[in-house]
Design a protein around this motif. Sequence first.
Motif, PDB file in Angstrom:
ATOM      1  N   ILE A  50       0.852  -1.196   0.000  1.00  0.00           N
ATOM      2  CA  ILE A  50       0.000   0.000   0.000  1.00  0.00           C
ATOM      3  C   ILE A  50       0.887   1.247   0.000  1.00  0.00           C
ATOM      4  O   ILE A  50       1.703   1.425   0.904  1.00  0.00           O
ATOM      5  CB  ILE A  50      -0.945  -0.002   1.213  1.00  0.00           C
ATOM      6  N   ASP A  60       0.898   7.581  -1.058  1.00  0.00           N
ATOM      7  CA  ASP A  60       0.041   8.446  -1.880  1.00  0.00           C
ATOM      8  C   ASP A  60      -0.569   7.604  -2.992  1.00  0.00           C
ATOM      9  O   ASP A  60       0.053   7.377  -4.031  1.00  0.00           O
ATOM     10  CB  ASP A  60       0.875   9.600  -2.443  1.00  0.00           C
ATOM     11  N   THR A  61      -1.790   7.117  -2.775  1.00  0.00           N
ATOM     12  CA  THR A  61      -2.418   6.217  -3.748  1.00  0.00           C
ATOM     13  C   THR A  61      -2.705   6.909  -5.084  1.00  0.00           C
ATOM     14  O   THR A  61      -2.581   6.282  -6.134  1.00  0.00           O
ATOM     15  CB  THR A  61      -3.703   5.589  -3.182  1.00  0.00           C
ATOM     16  N   ASP A 113      -1.269   5.507  -8.554  1.00  0.00           N
ATOM     17  CA  ASP A 113      -2.154   5.129  -9.659  1.00  0.00           C
ATOM     18  C   ASP A 113      -1.824   5.882 -10.939  1.00  0.00           C
ATOM     19  O   ASP A 113      -1.815   5.294 -12.025  1.00  0.00           O
ATOM     20  CB  ASP A 113      -3.618   5.373  -9.287  1.00  0.00           C
ATOM     21  N   HIS A 115      -6.684  -3.614  -8.406  1.00  0.00           N
ATOM     22  CA  HIS A 115      -6.541  -3.174  -7.013  1.00  0.00           C
ATOM     23  C   HIS A 115      -7.105  -4.242  -6.077  1.00  0.00           C
ATOM     24  O   HIS A 115      -8.119  -4.877  -6.376  1.00  0.00           O
ATOM     25  CB  HIS A 115      -7.288  -1.857  -6.794  1.00  0.00           C
ATOM     26  N   TYR A 120      -1.772  -3.359  -2.190  1.00  0.00           N
ATOM     27  CA  TYR A 120      -2.619  -2.360  -2.836  1.00  0.00           C
ATOM     28  C   TYR A 120      -3.032  -2.779  -4.240  1.00  0.00           C
ATOM     29  O   TYR A 120      -4.169  -2.586  -4.651  1.00  0.00           O
ATOM     30  CB  TYR A 120      -1.868  -1.022  -2.896  1.00  0.00           C
TER      31      TYR A 120
END
Length: 100
Positions: free
Chosen positions: A10, A13-14, A18, A42, A53
């Motif tokens: 994970i 900063d997703t 992405d 995901h 993640y």
Amino acid sequence: MHDVIVMYNIPTDTAAFDAHYRDTHIPLVNELPLLKEFTWGHVHRDEHDSGYYLIARLTYDSAEAAAESMASPQGKKSVEDLANFASRGVTVLNVTRGDA
């Protein structure tokens, strides 16, 4: 058949993860020689949170084809790119399918 499974921890900063994965890393993976199929998604986070993640699967005809692909200039560039977005680390599994 042989799969390379990449399990991404994970990220902090997703959104940044992405964006980089979609716009930069996927195009690099799609250039890998000998790659038969590439899928990713995901991980659903629920009461059994794995700490991962995103999971990607790269499918090759054999373990030898996977190794050759990863040793290619495109493979090296793809692996080097991990430092640009996967700062929390990855786990890579090489899996020869039981139907092989």
